[in-house]
Write an enzyme that holds these catalytic residues in place. Structure first.
Site: not given
Length: 296
Positions: A81, A104, A99
């Site tokens: 990640e 995020t 995205d």
């Protein structure tokens, strides 16, 4: 952007660049996760089965839930990640990776557009009402399910960084990760008769794909795998089932418009599986994005 219904909440596809193969460069912040809403549609049947068999599952060996193995799992996920083994360095990470999921952030990519960030901040605020993120709760509720920053800019990223210095916020991230992702994945893997590696495969898929019931969500991927191979609990071969599950997960990754790199499967999880390391026993050596990692 592809979206899934996650017990009433949409799933985010998290990555900032399109990947084409195992030698791709890692994204700057690649965590993807989406959390089930507190209200709405019913839980997947598999989740209900886990609840019905809680005592049976509790009696099984801890597997990935053992503290040392959970630490290993966190490091493995972080390598894929965020290209690091230091997963704790990600508490304060935050950005919009383009995205469609808004901001995020954190140790498993809690997103402002996918409900899990909202759940995290609500939980944190219950214990620490005066925290830096509390003033942004109305905005988080308003943008949930969208990629909007309305009401979050300016100031939200700075507030996240300040909150990440608070041990209570780090504990809240851990607890939300466990409740939404780690515990459901590990307990379902045990129900399916999977050992420690299989439990990690489920957990990583839950983090990457979110707990969606559609084709590219975790439960959809599991359903597709079970349609082609029996789980160990059904009398099937554990390795063969995991190969099938990884095939389905890989297909789901490659079908997306964003995040096409599959090295977390190709040169990480399949390596352990083909070595016969179903117990995820150290030392572990693997690659993601062409970079080699080791846990000894």
């Amino acid at each position: 952007m592809t979206r899934l219904v996650l017990f009433g909440a949409p799933i985010a596809i998290a990555a900032s660049i399109l990947f084409s193969g195992g030698d791709s460069e890692p994204p700057t912040l690649t965590q993807q996760a989406a959390g089930p809403g507190k209200t709405g549609t019913a839980k997947p049947e598999a989740a209900e089965q886990v609840e019905e068999r809680d005592e049976e599952i509790d009696a099984l060996p801890p597997g990935l839930a053992a503290p040392a193995m959970k630490e290993t799992a966190s490091r493995l996920v972080a390598s894929a990640e965020a290209s690091t083994l230091d997963w704790r360095s990600q508490y304060g990470a935050i950005e919009d990776v383009g995205d469609g999921a808004g901001y995020t952030a954190g140790i498993v990519g809690f997103s402002s557009g996918t409900n899990d960030m909202l759940q995290l901040v609500e939980s944190y605020t219950e214990d620490a009402p005066d925290n830096p993120l509390a003033p942004f709760l109305p905005a988080l509720r308003a943008v949930d399910g969208t990629d909007s920053h309305e009401g979050l800019d300016p100031g939200f990223t700075d507030a996240w960084h300040r909150a990440a210095e608070d041990p209570a916020f780090r504990e809240a991230q851990d607890a939300t990760r466990d409740r939404l992702y780690f515990e459901p994945a590990v307990r379902l893997a045990k129900l399916d008769g999977l050992g420690t590696l299989g439990q990690f495969v489920y957990y990583d898929a839950m983090v990457l794909h979110g707990p969606g019931v559609e084709a590219d969500g975790f439960y959809g991927i599991r359903d597709a795998a079970m349609a082609s191979a029996d789980t160990a609990a059904e009398g099937g071969d554990e390795t063969a089932y995991l190969e099938t599950f990884l095939d389905e997960g890989r297909s789901a990754i490659r079908a997306r418009k964003v995040q096409r790199d599959t090295t977390r499967i190709d040169t990480e999880q399949r390596v352990f599986l083909r070595e016969g390391n179903l117990g995820l026993t150290k030392p572990l050596v693997w690659q993601v994005y062409g970079e080699t990692f080791r846990i000894t």
